[in-house]
Scaffold this motif. Sequence first.
Motif, PDB file in Angstrom:
ATOM      1  N   ILE A 178       0.837  -1.204   0.000  1.00 35.91           N
ATOM      2  CA  ILE A 178       0.000   0.000   0.000  1.00 35.91           C
ATOM      3  C   ILE A 178       0.871   1.253   0.000  1.00 35.91           C
ATOM      4  O   ILE A 178       0.574   2.239  -0.688  1.00 35.91           O
ATOM      5  N   GLY A 179       1.962   1.223   0.762  1.00 39.35           N
ATOM      6  CA  GLY A 179       2.864   2.369   0.791  1.00 39.35           C
ATOM      7  C   GLY A 179       3.448   2.670  -0.573  1.00 39.35           C
ATOM      8  O   GLY A 179       3.540   3.843  -0.985  1.00 39.35           O
ATOM      9  N   ALA A 180       3.838   1.629  -1.311  1.00 37.68           N
ATOM     10  CA  ALA A 180       4.403   1.833  -2.653  1.00 37.68           C
ATOM     11  C   ALA A 180       3.356   2.438  -3.583  1.00 37.68           C
ATOM     12  O   ALA A 180       3.636   3.387  -4.340  1.00 37.68           O
ATOM     13  N   TRP A 181       2.141   1.913  -3.536  1.00 39.57           N
ATOM     14  CA  TRP A 181       1.077   2.447  -4.390  1.00 39.57           C
ATOM     15  C   TRP A 181       0.690   3.868  -3.983  1.00 39.57           C
ATOM     16  O   TRP A 181       0.334   4.696  -4.841  1.00 39.57           O
ATOM     17  N   THR A 182       0.763   4.161  -2.693  1.00 35.46           N
ATOM     18  CA  THR A 182       0.454   5.517  -2.231  1.00 35.46           C
ATOM     19  C   THR A 182       1.435   6.519  -2.814  1.00 35.46           C
ATOM     20  O   THR A 182       1.043   7.591  -3.303  1.00 35.46           O
ATOM     21  N   ILE A 183       2.712   6.183  -2.787  1.00 38.55           N
ATOM     22  CA  ILE A 183       3.734   7.080  -3.352  1.00 38.55           C
ATOM     23  C   ILE A 183       3.529   7.246  -4.848  1.00 38.55           C
ATOM     24  O   ILE A 183       3.553   8.375  -5.381  1.00 38.55           O
ATOM     25  N   VAL A 184       3.320   6.134  -5.564  1.00 41.74           N
ATOM     26  CA  VAL A 184       3.162   6.204  -7.019  1.00 41.74           C
ATOM     27  C   VAL A 184       1.937   7.030  -7.394  1.00 41.74           C
ATOM     28  O   VAL A 184       1.997   7.928  -8.241  1.00 41.74           O
ATOM     29  N   ALA A 185       0.801   6.732  -6.753  1.00 41.49           N
ATOM     30  CA  ALA A 185      -0.438   7.443  -7.084  1.00 41.49           C
ATOM     31  C   ALA A 185      -0.341   8.919  -6.710  1.00 41.49           C
ATOM     32  O   ALA A 185      -0.764   9.792  -7.481  1.00 41.49           O
ATOM     33  N   ALA A 186       0.205   9.212  -5.535  1.00 38.65           N
ATOM     34  CA  ALA A 186       0.323  10.607  -5.110  1.00 38.65           C
ATOM     35  C   ALA A 186       1.257  11.382  -6.031  1.00 38.65           C
ATOM     36  O   ALA A 186       0.983  12.541  -6.381  1.00 38.65           O
ATOM     37  N   LEU A 187       2.361  10.761  -6.446  1.00 37.84           N
ATOM     38  CA  LEU A 187       3.297  11.433  -7.348  1.00 37.84           C
ATOM     39  C   LEU A 187       2.642  11.722  -8.694  1.00 37.84           C
ATOM     40  O   LEU A 187       2.804  12.815  -9.258  1.00 37.84           O
ATOM     41  N   LEU A 188       1.885  10.756  -9.210  1.00 42.49           N
ATOM     42  CA  LEU A 188       1.199  10.978 -10.487  1.00 42.49           C
ATOM     43  C   LEU A 188       0.177  12.105 -10.378  1.00 42.49           C
ATOM     44  O   LEU A 188       0.067  12.945 -11.281  1.00 42.49           O
ATOM     45  N   MET A 189      -0.561  12.143  -9.263  1.00 43.49           N
ATOM     46  CA  MET A 189      -1.534  13.219  -9.100  1.00 43.49           C
ATOM     47  C   MET A 189      -0.851  14.570  -8.923  1.00 43.49           C
ATOM     48  O   MET A 189      -1.366  15.599  -9.385  1.00 43.49           O
ATOM     49  N   PHE A 190       0.304  14.577  -8.278  1.00 46.34           N
ATOM     50  CA  PHE A 190       1.049  15.828  -8.144  1.00 46.34           C
ATOM     51  C   PHE A 190       1.548  16.312  -9.506  1.00 46.34           C
ATOM     52  O   PHE A 190       1.438  17.501  -9.840  1.00 46.34           O
TER      53      PHE A 190
END
Length: 426
Positions: A178-190
């Motif tokens: 979940i942590g890895a997906w959180t970083i990836v998704a948050a970075l893409l949204m940023f």
Amino acid sequence: MSTSNLPGGAVVRHAAVWIAAIVVIIVMPYVFTSSSSVSMMSQMGVFIVFALSYNMLLGEAGMLSFGHAVYFGLGGFLTLHAIRAVNDDVWSFPLELMPLVGGLGGLAFGVIFGSVSTRRAGVTFAMITLGIGAMVEASANMFTNFFGGESGVSGNRVTEVTLLPFSYGPQIEVYYLIGAWTIVAALLMFLLTKTPLGRMANAVRDNPERAQFVGYSTTIARFIQFALSGFFAGIAGGLFAILFEIMTAPNVGLIQSGAVLLMTFIGGLGVFFGPIIGAVLVTYMQIALSGFSEGWILYFGLLFVLMVMYVPNGIAGVIVSHFAPWQAGLAHRFAVPYLLAIVPALLALAGLVTMIEMGYHLSLAYDPSRPIELFGIEITATSVAAWVVAVALFAAGLVALRWVAGRIRQRWGEVNQAMDAQRAKQ
């Protein structure tokens, strides 16, 4: 999507923030080692993605949605069905990529429902999303093969098809996924906020008439932003399904939509890290308060009302408002009034909590005369003296807070004058 339009120093600062976020995610389970803490942090990761996806609508594009849980929940249901299909040898797909199933499902339904709802803006858009949310929630009892009826759909996340040598049975392995997906998704949204689409969404939010006048299609901008927010909400739903291994009708319902609105608004609209703060705070409060009080939902409601009335820009907005005084070297001037506000705030909070808990005890307890323990003190809810003390604490705290608020406003005026004088000298 790139950061080429950012100055070199800004790129370095942003990179440092993301690296720090990765380090924090890696280190946290070594600081909070209990299984309940790891589970709570996993939920925080899920709801960070969910809240950031909602911020794409309300914060970035100005679209107030009351049905965002539709894409979260449908993405979770699709992910769980996909996991069940893998376990039944119907198809083969690694668990690490399962949130993409939820994301694509959220995107598909975002395109379908967005093609209708984004033709309108403002209150009309909000009412359409409310209707869609109610419709999908009601459908859960009709399409039982997909939604599982009242019991929902459950599955087993432990599959033989994985990219990495992990079973994802232990909670800690799920946390890092979940942590890895959180970083990836948050970075893409940023990164999306730095693209022409992100700028267009901001223009449509701030002045749709002017955006249309210069050649932008406000409908298309809203539609694309809506569909992409559905994609990331679906990813969050997929992570939720992997974490809990069950999805039920409330996951697509209005309560879940209200929860993400609460997270985003409390954290701060329009500021990228605001929903992150809101998701972490609300998730912690939900878990902590639900074990402390029967009235935890009432506390959430009161918090939301107070934030709307007195802190409309959210916690992140308060933080950002102090950047300029900090850079001007004037932030220390707030220390005394802020410290003075702590005592009356605690008094008012203690009085309010005491009244709420005594009220719930009187209405729900089998024996209302039995004392309850609050703040390490035994209190009898049937005692008039206890009510008088609680009301007195609450009233005294409010009166003192009003006085301190005047001092804080006065100090802000002095700081603003000082900053104006500094700019005039430059």
